[in-house]
Design a protein around this motif. Structure first.
Motif, PDB file in Angstrom:
ATOM      1  N   VAL A  34     -65.471 -56.720 -28.082  1.00  0.00           N
ATOM      2  CA  VAL A  34     -66.122 -58.014 -28.271  1.00  0.00           C
ATOM      3  C   VAL A  34     -66.407 -58.634 -26.907  1.00  0.00           C
ATOM      4  O   VAL A  34     -65.567 -58.607 -26.018  1.00  0.00           O
ATOM      5  N   THR A  35     -67.600 -59.188 -26.765  1.00  0.00           N
ATOM      6  CA  THR A  35     -67.967 -59.893 -25.541  1.00  0.00           C
ATOM      7  C   THR A  35     -67.104 -61.145 -25.429  1.00  0.00           C
ATOM      8  O   THR A  35     -67.055 -61.933 -26.370  1.00  0.00           O
ATOM      9  N   PRO A  36     -66.412 -61.327 -24.295  1.00  0.00           N
ATOM     10  CA  PRO A  36     -65.565 -62.517 -24.170  1.00  0.00           C
ATOM     11  C   PRO A  36     -66.390 -63.799 -24.116  1.00  0.00           C
ATOM     12  O   PRO A  36     -67.543 -63.794 -23.697  1.00  0.00           O
ATOM     13  N   GLY A  37     -65.784 -64.898 -24.558  1.00  0.00           N
ATOM     14  CA  GLY A  37     -66.427 -66.206 -24.473  1.00  0.00           C
ATOM     15  C   GLY A  37     -67.168 -66.622 -25.722  1.00  0.00           C
ATOM     16  O   GLY A  37     -67.737 -67.715 -25.761  1.00  0.00           O
ATOM     17  N   LEU A  38     -67.172 -65.791 -26.753  1.00  0.00           N
ATOM     18  CA  LEU A  38     -67.854 -66.157 -27.990  1.00  0.00           C
ATOM     19  C   LEU A  38     -66.894 -66.955 -28.878  1.00  0.00           C
ATOM     20  O   LEU A  38     -65.725 -66.616 -29.001  1.00  0.00           O
ATOM     21  N   PHE A  39     -67.403 -68.021 -29.500  1.00  0.00           N
ATOM     22  CA  PHE A  39     -66.567 -68.832 -30.381  1.00  0.00           C
ATOM     23  C   PHE A  39     -66.323 -68.110 -31.709  1.00  0.00           C
ATOM     24  O   PHE A  39     -65.219 -68.092 -32.217  1.00  0.00           O
ATOM     25  N   ARG A  40     -67.384 -67.545 -32.279  1.00  0.00           N
ATOM     26  CA  ARG A  40     -67.277 -66.774 -33.510  1.00  0.00           C
ATOM     27  C   ARG A  40     -68.128 -65.522 -33.325  1.00  0.00           C
ATOM     28  O   ARG A  40     -69.328 -65.519 -33.599  1.00  0.00           O
ATOM     29  N   PRO A  41     -67.492 -64.433 -32.860  1.00  0.00           N
ATOM     30  CA  PRO A  41     -68.262 -63.223 -32.572  1.00  0.00           C
ATOM     31  C   PRO A  41     -68.949 -62.665 -33.818  1.00  0.00           C
ATOM     32  O   PRO A  41     -68.388 -62.672 -34.910  1.00  0.00           O
ATOM     33  N   SER A  42     -70.155 -62.193 -33.611  1.00  0.00           N
ATOM     34  CA  SER A  42     -70.926 -61.564 -34.679  1.00  0.00           C
ATOM     35  C   SER A  42     -71.563 -60.298 -34.105  1.00  0.00           C
ATOM     36  O   SER A  42     -72.185 -60.339 -33.045  1.00  0.00           O
ATOM     37  N   PHE A  43     -71.378 -59.187 -34.809  1.00  0.00           N
ATOM     38  CA  PHE A  43     -71.936 -57.914 -34.356  1.00  0.00           C
ATOM     39  C   PHE A  43     -73.303 -57.737 -34.990  1.00  0.00           C
ATOM     40  O   PHE A  43     -73.461 -57.856 -36.212  1.00  0.00           O
TER      41      PHE A  43
END
Length: 191
Positions: free
Chosen positions: A69-78
């Motif tokens: 997961v890319t760091p810094g995302l509040f709610r990661p979405s692929f």
């Protein structure tokens, strides 16, 4: 074993799943899997069907993602659509390379020239933000903090100390006036 993200069918992060250290890519996770066991069904042959019915693909309810997961995302979405497009582009590049390699190998050695090179497409950014800018602003807005008992008592103590300081100043001013009046009275008596 390593922990990798598990996402729902819309690509939103759900939780981490434990997989083998060599795991990579994107794999569907099916609802008929036993809890805690990663059993990847890749063909319809693995699913038992009643006789006379056409085999159908099992329905995935989530995906296991081998891409961090890319760091810094509040709610990661692929982005599953971008992943599928990337996989198609990689497959097309490999097919093109195999065709070029076959043609190259068909020539006699003295006529071959440079060996073809596999040119894989650049992997797109696959982890994106799942929240809207408005939702992020709502999350990051400073929340009012209610003072705790210690803060309240400290504030009251400062207020009382300021009141005492003000009374001292008034007392000194009145004392100076009294001294002034006494000096005037003494000067009148001496005259």
């Amino acid at each position: 074993m390593k922990a990798v993200p598990k996402v729902n069918t819309n690509g939103l992060y759900l939780e981490d799943a434990l997989v083998d250290d060599t795991f990579s890519g994107v794999v569907p996770f099916y609802s008929n899997m036993e809890q805690g066991i990663l059993d990847v069904l890749t063909t319809a042959e693995n699913v038992t069907q009643p006789e006379g019915e056409a085999p159908n693909e099992p329905e995935s309810n989530s995906y296991i993602i081998g891409i961090p997961v890319t760091p810094g995302l509040f709610r990661p979405s692929f982005d599953l659509a971008a992943w599928n497009a990337y996989e198609s582009a990689v497959s097309a590049a490999e097919d093109s390379f195999q065709q070029a390699l076959s043609k190259w190998q068909a020539f006699p050695e003295e006529q071959r020239g440079d060996m073809p090179v596999l040119e894989s497409p650049t992997q797109p950014i696959l982890w994106v933000e799942g929240l809207t800018p408005e939702e992020i602003e709502e999350l990051t807005r400073p929340q009012p903090v209610e003072p705790n008992e210690m803060d309240r008592l400290g504030s009251e103590m400062v207020t009382r100390e300021l009141e005492v300081l003000e009374l001292r100043q008034q007392n000194e001013a009145q004392g100076a006036q009294i001294v002034g009046l006494e000096l005037r009275l003494l000067s009148l008596e001496n005259s």
